[in-house]
Design a protein around this motif. Structure first.
Motif: not given
Lengths: 115, 111
Positions: A105-109, A36, A38, A91, A93, A111, A34, A43-44
């Motif tokens: 589980y998410f990645g660190p994003g 996202y 932000q 940002f 993600i 920017r 996925f 929020s996401l």
């Protein structure tokens, strides 16, 4: 828990150029990833869902031709922001769902700043 | 009405306090419930996940799900300044493809 990485963590680009962001699941195979977006203190916002080997499914209002998603393998998905504009600064993600469960589980994003 | 409602806060508590974070939802088909912690400028980190109703404890964190009231909670005992972050609830139904996230509650724990 499972580990998801993103690269780059921070990127600055000029208006009109394209930027590619990579998302990798390091210790599991992710059939679904996925993307996202932000904004600060918000929020996401789900942009799209990508499945390995097939076209991504975009959320309403997200431009498919601007945000190109490729899920080339079970461990890699990429998001390319084409012809970036300052309003694309945000940002970004990625997230991957484990195939045997329901956790994401998410990645660190990443920017992105477009000048 | 949003599928998931979460008070954005901010919530400010002194160090050592018990923190209660909550979400309500409208879709009775939700079966999987998760809590994420997100520090500023970082991706969300999965804290806890539960299936259906009941409690789950992990260290200082306890997650509760009350399906009859469509209400989930995350309790943090002996809160620390390092717990200062945004906490997002998330949920999904058995056949659902998307995970629905709450807006996130910003928590500040003061030393």
């Amino acid at each position: 828990g499972a580990v998801v990485s993103q690269h780059p963590s921070w990127v600055i680009c000029k208006s009109g150029t394209s930027v590619k962001i990579e998302c990798r699941s390091l210790d599991f195979q992710a059939t679904t990833m996925f993307w996202y977006r932000q904004f600060p203190k918000q929020s996401l916002m789900l942009m799209a869902t990508s499945n390995e080997g097939s076209k991504a499914t975009y959320e309403q209002g997200v431009e498919k031709d601007k945000f190109l998603i490729n899920h080339a393998s079970l461990t890699l998905s990429t998001l390319t922001v084409t012809s970036a504009h300052p309003e694309d600064s945000s940002f970004y993600i990625c997230s991957a769902r484990v195939p045997t469960g329901y956790e994401q589980y998410f990645g660190p994003g990443t920017r992105l700043t477009v000048t | 009405q949003k599928e998931v409602e979460q008070d954005p806060g901010p919530l400010s508590v002194p160090e050592g306090a018990i923190v209660s974070l909550n979400c309500t939802y409208s879709n009775s088909a939700f079966q999987y419930f998760m809590w994420y912690r997100q520090y500023s400028r970082k991706g969300p980190e999965l804290l806890m996940y539960t299936y259906s109703s009941g409690n789950k404890e992990d260290g200082r964190f306890t997650a509760q799900v009350d399906k009859s009231s469509k209400y989930i909670s995350l309790f943090i005992r002996d809160s620390q300044p390092s717990d200062s972050a945004t906490y997002l609830c998330a949920m999904r139904d058995t056949g659902g493809f998307k995970t629905i996230f709450g807006a996130g509650t910003r928590l500040f724990v003061k030393a």
